[in-house]
Enzyme design. Structure first.
Site, PDB file in Angstrom:
ATOM      1  N   ASP A 162      -7.832  -2.632 -23.164  1.00  0.00           N
ATOM      2  CA  ASP A 162      -6.391  -1.945 -23.640  1.00  0.00           C
ATOM      3  C   ASP A 162      -6.356  -0.657 -22.590  1.00  0.00           C
ATOM      4  O   ASP A 162      -5.263  -0.189 -22.468  1.00  0.00           O
ATOM      5  CB  ASP A 162      -6.490  -1.663 -25.217  1.00  0.00           C
ATOM      6  CG  ASP A 162      -6.891  -2.916 -25.823  1.00  0.00           C
ATOM      7  OD1 ASP A 162      -5.948  -4.059 -25.709  1.00  0.00           O
ATOM      8  OD2 ASP A 162      -7.893  -3.052 -26.728  1.00  0.00           O
ATOM      9  N   ARG A 165      -5.359  -1.128 -19.207  1.00  0.00           N
ATOM     10  CA  ARG A 165      -4.027  -1.834 -19.357  1.00  0.00           C
ATOM     11  C   ARG A 165      -3.192  -0.514 -19.492  1.00  0.00           C
ATOM     12  O   ARG A 165      -2.114  -0.239 -18.763  1.00  0.00           O
ATOM     13  CB  ARG A 165      -3.831  -2.740 -20.271  1.00  0.00           C
ATOM     14  CG  ARG A 165      -4.382  -4.069 -20.201  1.00  0.00           C
ATOM     15  CD  ARG A 165      -4.035  -4.757 -21.520  1.00  0.00           C
ATOM     16  NE  ARG A 165      -4.615  -6.317 -21.101  1.00  0.00           N
ATOM     17  CZ  ARG A 165      -5.144  -7.210 -22.075  1.00  0.00           C
ATOM     18  NH1 ARG A 165      -5.005  -6.588 -23.331  1.00  0.00           N
ATOM     19  NH2 ARG A 165      -5.583  -8.262 -21.855  1.00  0.00           N
ATOM     20  N   HIS A 190      -8.470  -3.779 -31.998  1.00  0.00           N
ATOM     21  CA  HIS A 190      -8.056  -4.674 -30.596  1.00  0.00           C
ATOM     22  C   HIS A 190      -7.061  -5.965 -30.913  1.00  0.00           C
ATOM     23  O   HIS A 190      -7.500  -6.734 -31.119  1.00  0.00           O
ATOM     24  CB  HIS A 190      -9.391  -4.863 -29.874  1.00  0.00           C
ATOM     25  CG  HIS A 190      -9.104  -6.016 -28.655  1.00  0.00           C
ATOM     26  ND1 HIS A 190      -8.295  -5.707 -27.685  1.00  0.00           N
ATOM     27  CD2 HIS A 190      -9.173  -7.277 -28.673  1.00  0.00           C
ATOM     28  CE1 HIS A 190      -8.234  -6.772 -26.829  1.00  0.00           C
ATOM     29  NE2 HIS A 190      -8.715  -7.724 -27.508  1.00  0.00           N
TER      30      HIS A 190
HETATM   31  N1  LIG Z   1     -11.842  -7.583 -26.540  1.00  0.00           N
HETATM   32  C1  LIG Z   1     -11.059  -7.912 -25.777  1.00  0.00           C
HETATM   33  O1  LIG Z   1     -10.550  -7.003 -24.808  1.00  0.00           O
HETATM   34  C2  LIG Z   1     -10.951  -9.478 -25.166  1.00  0.00           C
HETATM   35  C3  LIG Z   1     -10.149  -9.691 -24.047  1.00  0.00           C
HETATM   36  C4  LIG Z   1     -10.114 -11.147 -23.543  1.00  0.00           C
HETATM   37  C5  LIG Z   1     -10.579 -12.033 -24.305  1.00  0.00           C
HETATM   38  N2  LIG Z   1     -11.317 -11.659 -25.594  1.00  0.00           N
HETATM   39  C6  LIG Z   1     -11.957 -12.824 -26.304  1.00  0.00           C
HETATM   40  O2  LIG Z   1     -13.176 -13.042 -25.753  1.00  0.00           O
HETATM   41  C7  LIG Z   1     -13.603 -14.300 -26.233  1.00  0.00           C
HETATM   42  C8  LIG Z   1     -13.814 -15.172 -25.079  1.00  0.00           C
HETATM   43  O3  LIG Z   1     -12.969 -15.407 -24.368  1.00  0.00           O
HETATM   44  P1  LIG Z   1     -13.087 -16.612 -23.228  1.00  0.00           P
HETATM   45  O4  LIG Z   1     -11.816 -16.500 -22.350  1.00  0.00           O
HETATM   46  O5  LIG Z   1     -14.343 -16.494 -22.476  1.00  0.00           O
HETATM   47  O6  LIG Z   1     -13.041 -17.817 -23.959  1.00  0.00           O
HETATM   48  P2  LIG Z   1     -13.780 -19.191 -23.468  1.00  0.00           P
HETATM   49  O7  LIG Z   1     -13.261 -20.432 -24.486  1.00  0.00           O
HETATM   50  O8  LIG Z   1     -13.378 -19.714 -22.151  1.00  0.00           O
HETATM   51  O9  LIG Z   1     -15.606 -19.104 -23.708  1.00  0.00           O
HETATM   52  C9  LIG Z   1     -15.987 -18.871 -25.148  1.00  0.00           C
HETATM   53  C10 LIG Z   1     -17.148 -19.558 -25.046  1.00  0.00           C
HETATM   54  O10 LIG Z   1     -18.078 -19.209 -26.260  1.00  0.00           O
HETATM   55  C11 LIG Z   1     -18.776 -20.005 -26.667  1.00  0.00           C
HETATM   56  N3  LIG Z   1     -19.403 -19.870 -28.096  1.00  0.00           N
HETATM   57  C12 LIG Z   1     -18.508 -20.165 -28.945  1.00  0.00           C
HETATM   58  N4  LIG Z   1     -19.136 -19.957 -30.367  1.00  0.00           N
HETATM   59  C13 LIG Z   1     -20.515 -19.504 -29.805  1.00  0.00           C
HETATM   60  C14 LIG Z   1     -21.749 -19.280 -30.472  1.00  0.00           C
HETATM   61  N5  LIG Z   1     -21.737 -19.289 -31.764  1.00  0.00           N
HETATM   62  N6  LIG Z   1     -22.679 -18.722 -29.594  1.00  0.00           N
HETATM   63  C15 LIG Z   1     -22.561 -18.698 -28.250  1.00  0.00           C
HETATM   64  N7  LIG Z   1     -21.493 -19.020 -27.632  1.00  0.00           N
HETATM   65  C16 LIG Z   1     -20.393 -19.418 -28.448  1.00  0.00           C
HETATM   66  C17 LIG Z   1     -17.865 -21.453 -26.623  1.00  0.00           C
HETATM   67  O11 LIG Z   1     -18.626 -22.565 -26.245  1.00  0.00           O
HETATM   68  C18 LIG Z   1     -17.318 -21.096 -25.020  1.00  0.00           C
HETATM   69  O12 LIG Z   1     -18.069 -21.434 -24.056  1.00  0.00           O
HETATM   70  C19 LIG Z   1     -12.069 -14.910 -26.897  1.00  0.00           C
HETATM   71  O13 LIG Z   1     -12.458 -14.667 -28.164  1.00  0.00           O
HETATM   72  C20 LIG Z   1     -11.279 -13.988 -26.352  1.00  0.00           C
HETATM   73  O14 LIG Z   1     -10.120 -13.779 -27.318  1.00  0.00           O
HETATM   74  C21 LIG Z   1     -11.441 -10.395 -26.032  1.00  0.00           C
END
Ligand SMILES: NC(=O)c1ccc[n+]([C@@H]2O[C@H](COP(=O)([O-])OP(=O)(O)OC[C@H]3O[C@@H](n4cnc5c(N)ncnc54)[C@H](O)[C@@H]3O)[C@@H](O)[C@H]2O)c1
Length: 332
Positions: A162, A165, A190
């Site tokens: 954030d 951005r 967030h």
């Molecule tokens: N804080 C931020 O600024 C921000 C920014 C972008 C995305 N995100 C978040 O980050 C997260 C991941 O995004 P992504 O695009 O890589 O998603 P993605 O779906 O490509 O990957 C997530 C991975 O997490 C794994 N996973 C689920 N539960 C798990 C567990 N208990 N232990 C280990 N692995 C586990 C899944 O199998 C998957 O491979 C999402 O929640 C997304 O909303 C946060």
């Protein structure tokens, strides 16, 4: 110590594919050799063999031992850093139900963070740093921190994306470079309620409140663009921000590993202790600094306008509501 052990969850996901190689390229941890523990759920964990092959084939200069597993407790042993990216995204079918509601998302992902928090508290280093990226990041971090019950460890939720951005939008408005802007603070959650504090930035030595004298632009352009940027990326890409989220996670690690320049600060959400009259006991975006001794502390001398306080309250109210929705997970 010239080694650092880093645990990454969600290691087969999109963000991690950008993130993990850059942990071992010599930039993020400088001279340190980086031992990696890559964690995935059992259904996916075998895919990590391919990622490990790629990392080996890349000849990264600082790559140490590398292991992949679905056993988080094993991975957590003596780790210095935990990058908790893994979570269940909105829209997925989980236990036969399509997860659409934020309350369901809070419960399912919160449940993951109880087990991971307990393991970090027991097996992680006493001064471990934990950065929660997986959404809803602030409340996941609150649950994890509570379960860890180890006050010497530092739990953060990521708001650096954030802040990046906001810096990007402000640099265009002010016709200056991104690195000319310091003290970019994100307050609150967030989520689309977070407040990017344009008044307290310093741009080429001048305070933001003097440089940005255009509340119409703030209210109708700056705030909506920054607050809705995640959605805009999803609408275009059909997937959430990945390479920018990875960069922001790396920037957070670098900010914690190196002393903050005098007068500057960086953004992450940490447990609120009542500073700035924020409600206590929520994980709230705040200005942070790393001391020369390597301790991450809240910066306490920022002045907030009434406009800022009103915006921040909207976000902290949301965090209080989220905390209420996972109260059962906080009593474990
Ligand atoms: N804080 C931020 O600024 C921000 C920014 C972008 C995305 N995100 C978040 O980050 C997260 C991941 O995004 P992504 O695009 O890589 O998603 P993605 O779906 O490509 O990957 C997530 C991975 O997490 C794994 N996973 C689920 N539960 C798990 C567990 N208990 N232990 C280990 N692995 C586990 C899944 O199998 C998957 O491979 C999402 O929640 C997304 O909303 C946060």
């Amino acid at each position: 110590m010239n080694r650092v052990k880093v645990v990454v969850t969600g290691a087969a996901g999109q963000i991690s594919y950008s993130l993990i190689p850059r942990l071992v390229d010599g930039h993020t941890f400088g001279d340190k050799i980086v031992d990696l523990e890559l964690v995935e759920i059992p259904q996916v964990v075998d895919k990590l063999e391919g990622l490990v092959m790629e990392l080996e084939d890349s000849n990264f200069p600082k790559m140490g031992n590398i292991n992949y597993t679905s056993n988080f407790e094993e991975a957590a042993k003596d780790a210095d850093w935990f990058l908790l990216v893994g979570s269940i995204p909105r829209g997925i079918v989980f236990n036969g139900k399509k997860i659409e509601e934020r309350a369901d998302l809070l419960q399912i992902n919160g449940g993951i963070f109880v087990g991971q928090g307990q393991a970090i508290g027991r097996f992680g280093k006493s001064d471990a740093k934990i950065l929660v990226v997986g959404n809803p990041a602030n409340t996941n971090a609150l649950i994890g921190r509570h379960a860890a019950s180890n006050d010497s460890q530092l739990w953060m939720a990521m708001t650096m994306l954030d802040s990046s951005r906001a810096r990007s939008v402000l640099s265009k408005k002010l016709h200056i470079g991104i690195s000319d802007i310091s003290k970019m603070i994100i307050w609150g959650n967030h989520s689309p309620t977070m407040y990017p504090d344009f008044e307290n930035i310093v741009a080429n030595g001048s305070p933001g409140k003097d440089l940005i004298d255009d509340m119409d632009w703030v209210n109708n352009k700056f705030l909506p663009v920054v607050q809705q940027r995640g959605k805009a990326v999803i609408d275009s890409r059909g997937a959430s921000s990945a390479t920018s989220a990875a960069k922001a996670a790396l920037d957070t690690v670098v900010a914690c590993e190196n002393p903050t320049a005098s007068g500057d600060c960086f953004s992450a959400a940490v447990i609120s202790d009542g500073s700035y009259d924020l409600p206590e006991g929520i994980i709230c975006g705040m200005p942070l600094m790393t001391t020369p001794e390597g301790k991450v502390e809240i910066v306490r001398d920022i002045v907030l306008s009434d406009f800022a306080k009103g915006k921040i309250k909207i976000s902290t109210d949301e965090l209080i509501d989220e905390r209420a929705a996972v109260e059962d997970l906080l009593s474990k």
